[in-house]
Design an enzyme around this catalytic site. Structure first.
Site, PDB file in Angstrom:
ATOM      1  N   LYS A   1      34.291 -46.914   5.404  1.00 13.64           N
ATOM      2  CA  LYS A   1      33.043 -46.346   4.778  1.00 13.64           C
ATOM      3  C   LYS A   1      33.742 -47.032   3.043  1.00 13.64           C
ATOM      4  CE  LYS A   1      32.105 -42.242   6.050  1.00 13.64           C
ATOM      5  NZ  LYS A   1      30.719 -42.411   6.701  1.00 13.64           N
TER       6      LYS A   1
ATOM      7  N   ARG B   1      32.112 -37.807  16.961  1.00 18.52           N
ATOM      8  CA  ARG B   1      31.870 -37.604  18.294  1.00 18.52           C
ATOM      9  C   ARG B   1      33.079 -37.966  19.379  1.00 18.52           C
ATOM     10  NH1 ARG B   1      27.242 -42.300  17.941  1.00 18.52           N
ATOM     11  NH2 ARG B   1      27.690 -41.682  16.478  1.00 18.52           N
TER      12      ARG B   1
HETATM   13  N1  BES Z   1      29.973 -38.632   9.198  1.00 21.06           N
HETATM   14  C1  BES Z   1      29.560 -39.363   9.097  1.00 21.06           C
HETATM   15  C2  BES Z   1      28.369 -38.729   9.492  1.00 21.06           C
HETATM   16  C3  BES Z   1      27.792 -38.189   7.484  1.00 21.06           C
HETATM   17  C4  BES Z   1      26.852 -39.569   6.821  1.00 21.06           C
HETATM   18  C5  BES Z   1      27.554 -37.516   6.993  1.00 21.06           C
HETATM   19  C6  BES Z   1      27.009 -38.963   5.641  1.00 21.06           C
HETATM   20  C7  BES Z   1      27.005 -36.528   5.860  1.00 21.06           C
HETATM   21  C8  BES Z   1      26.502 -37.517   4.730  1.00 21.06           C
HETATM   22  C9  BES Z   1      30.153 -39.707  10.621  1.00 21.06           C
HETATM   23  O1  BES Z   1      31.104 -39.545  10.598  1.00 21.06           O
HETATM   24  C10 BES Z   1      29.865 -41.526  10.270  1.00 21.06           C
HETATM   25  O2  BES Z   1      30.081 -41.890   9.709  1.00 21.06           O
HETATM   26  N2  BES Z   1      28.620 -41.659  10.774  1.00 21.06           N
HETATM   27  C11 BES Z   1      28.452 -42.809  10.901  1.00 21.06           C
HETATM   28  C12 BES Z   1      27.966 -43.526  12.553  1.00 21.06           C
HETATM   29  C13 BES Z   1      27.320 -45.137  12.689  1.00 21.06           C
HETATM   30  C14 BES Z   1      29.072 -45.412  12.322  1.00 21.06           C
HETATM   31  C15 BES Z   1      27.410 -44.988  13.930  1.00 21.06           C
HETATM   32  C16 BES Z   1      26.678 -43.222  10.618  1.00 21.06           C
HETATM   33  O3  BES Z   1      26.541 -41.898  10.250  1.00 21.06           O
HETATM   34  O4  BES Z   1      27.129 -43.876   9.998  1.00 21.06           O
HETATM   35 MN    MN Z   2      32.520 -41.941  10.342  1.00 21.93          MN
END
Ligand code: BES
Ligand code: MN
Ligand code: ZN
Length: 488
Positions: free
Chosen positions: A265, A339
């Protein structure tokens, strides 16, 4: 550990009001009717309350608002608070009045004259929840707020009604502490330890370590934790308060920190990913509340505790992993890790417990925040009756929840060239494709709800019942779901 303030109910003692220290609060109805306590306070302050109810300030105040008056003459208290509230308030207004009081009361003694106001236990819940303050890591932490004494006409009835609500406050505080805790403190090991302590309330707690998870075939979950120094764990919490009916299963995503893994990230805001165990936190808090109030239902909570880190051992984009179910997954993006954790825990929950229903909770997608903001959690389901029961429970508890659609066309977006599925479906409808992914691990006859709580688990501004940070969203709704559908 943040403990709720103590709230005691006693009979009204009008003669004690003059000398009560700290903050003294009284309820006045929107019509401006003064009850015996308010009349006594009015007399002591030479007509202050009578003047207030005639004033613009009182007319403009909304139901549940608090009006403060500092250093009132004629009495020992430092502050007099008037809560504008009907004799028979709604649950929401009663909680709001309690929350309003929590915000203005200060930390000293608190006496509330509530007379014969209905739903006093809801007011107390609002007071308790809004008094939450996470100070464990503040070195100049001053003393916590003193407890409250609530004077009522029927103290025994109020004490009884409060016992159940106090259990809820306890559960919510447990969740909030877990969610607010930084990741260097709340490691997978520490998290499992705090859950283990629920056995003191009669919850049967089992911790599965990496060897056991390996044996069970939870390769998708294990792959997420591979890059971390903290061992992955699944914790199972069983509350057996019912007969021999199949339990309700609550499954939580417990990513104690989500760096994204090799699909790292960006730095800005990454610190917020300490809350990526929010789903597991809510499951833990709900189990605690359910156990504390000795619910007559069977509920099993299961959480997947992992840390998503980049390292030489971390899984790579393009890896293919095999889930416990047996389906293979092409990991396109290591940041879509929730997931991967949930699919194995959900499968295990169904294999082991054949639940009557299964609810999973997860801070699963950023897209959820884009769709619903911080006001509503996303609801996805394969069963209308089950979904409606949850929506009703959430509405009754004032926790925003909104159902989103699912369908084959969304599911098709998960097709992989080399495996049974890939772990992402592209940018469009990101929360729905995530739900579709989970849906592939739900058995045909299992009623299932997926709650994407990415937007509501932790927020950056105060809400009615919580200061900024962890909210505990979901604990009240899940408890209500159990109460209204699985007990007696
Ligand atoms: N933990 C994150 C989602 C999240 C984002 C929770 C902001 C709370 C606040 C999750 O694991 C994630 O990173 N999801 C990705 C999925 C994508 C790679 C398909 C996302 O939402 O960017
Ligand atoms: Mn994630
Ligand atoms: Zn995540």
């Amino acid at each position: 550990m943040t403990t709720p303030i103590t709230i005691d109910f006693t009979e009204t003692d009008l003669d004690a009001l003059k000398d009560a220290g700290g903050t003294l609060a009284v309820i006045v109805t929107p019509e401006g009717k003064l009850d015996p306590a308010a009349r006594r306070l009015n007399r002591l302050t030479k007509g202050t309350l009578a003047r207030l109810v005639e004033a613009d300030r009182f007319a403009k105040a909304k139901e549940g608002d608090a009006i403060t008056m500092a250093f009132p003459a004629g009495m020992a208290a430092d502050m007099l608070v008037v809560l504008k509230l009907s004799r028979r308030p709604s649950v929401e207004d009663a909680r709001k009045a309690g929350a309003s009081l929590a915000k203005v009361r200060g930390k000293g003694a608190l006496t509330l004259c509530a007379g014969s106001t209905n739903k006093i236990e809801e007011l107390a819940l609002g007071l308790s929840l809004r008094s939450y303050d996470f100070t464990d890591h503040k070195s100049d932490d001053s003393d916590p707020a003193e407890g409250a004494t609530v004077m009522v006409t029927k103290p025994d009835a109020a004490t009884d009604a409060w016992a159940d609500k106090a259990a809820l406050a306890d559960g919510v505080f447990f969740t909030r502490d877990l969610v607010n805790e930084p990741a260097n403190v709340l490691t997978t090991v520490e998290f499992a330890g705090r859950l283990k302590a629920l056995s003191g309330l009669g919850v049967e707690v089992t911790v599965l370590g990496e060897d056991e998870l390996e044996q069970l075939g939870m390769r998708a979950l294990l792959a997420v934790g591979h890059g971390s120094e903290s061992p992955s764990k699944v914790v199972v919490m069983e509350w057996k308060g019912g007969g021999d009916e199949a339990p309700l299963a609550l499954v939580g995503k417990g990513v104690v920190f989500d760096t994204g893994g090799i699909s790292l990230k960006p730095a800005g805001g990454m610190e917020d990913m300490t809350m990526d165990m929010g789903g597991a936190g809510v499951v833990a808090g709900a189990m605690r509340a359910i156990a504390q109030r000795k619910a007559k239902a069977n509920v099993v909570g299961l959480v997947g505790l992992v840390e998503n880190m980049p390292s030489g051992r971390a899984q790579r984009p393009g890896d293919v992993v095999k889930s416990m179910k047996g389906d293979t997954i092409e990991v396109i993006n290591t940041d879509a890790e929730g997931r991967l954790v949930l699919c194995d825990v959900m499968w295990y929950a169904q294999e082991k417990f054949a639940p009557a229903g299964m609810v999973d909770l997860a801070t699963l997608t950023g897209a959820m925040v884009i769709a619903l903001g911080h006001e509503n959690g996303g609801v996805f389901s394969n069963n209308d009756a089950f979904a409606n029961a949850f929506l009703k429970a959430a509405a009754a508890e004032g926790e925003g929840a909104w159902r989103l659609p699912m369908g084959q066309a969304y599911d098709d977006l998960l097709k992989s060239r080399i495996a049974d599925m890939k772990n992402v479906g592209g940018r469009a409808a990101g929360s729905i494709t995530a739900a579709q992914f989970l849906g592939r691990f739900v058995k045909e006859d299992t009623p299932w709800i997926h709650l994407d709580i990415a937007g509501v688990a932790s927020v950056k501004s105060d809400t009615m019942l919580a200061p900024k940070g962890a909210t505990g969203w979901g604990v009240l709704a899940l408890d209500r779901l159990v109460r209204d559908n699985y007990e007696g």
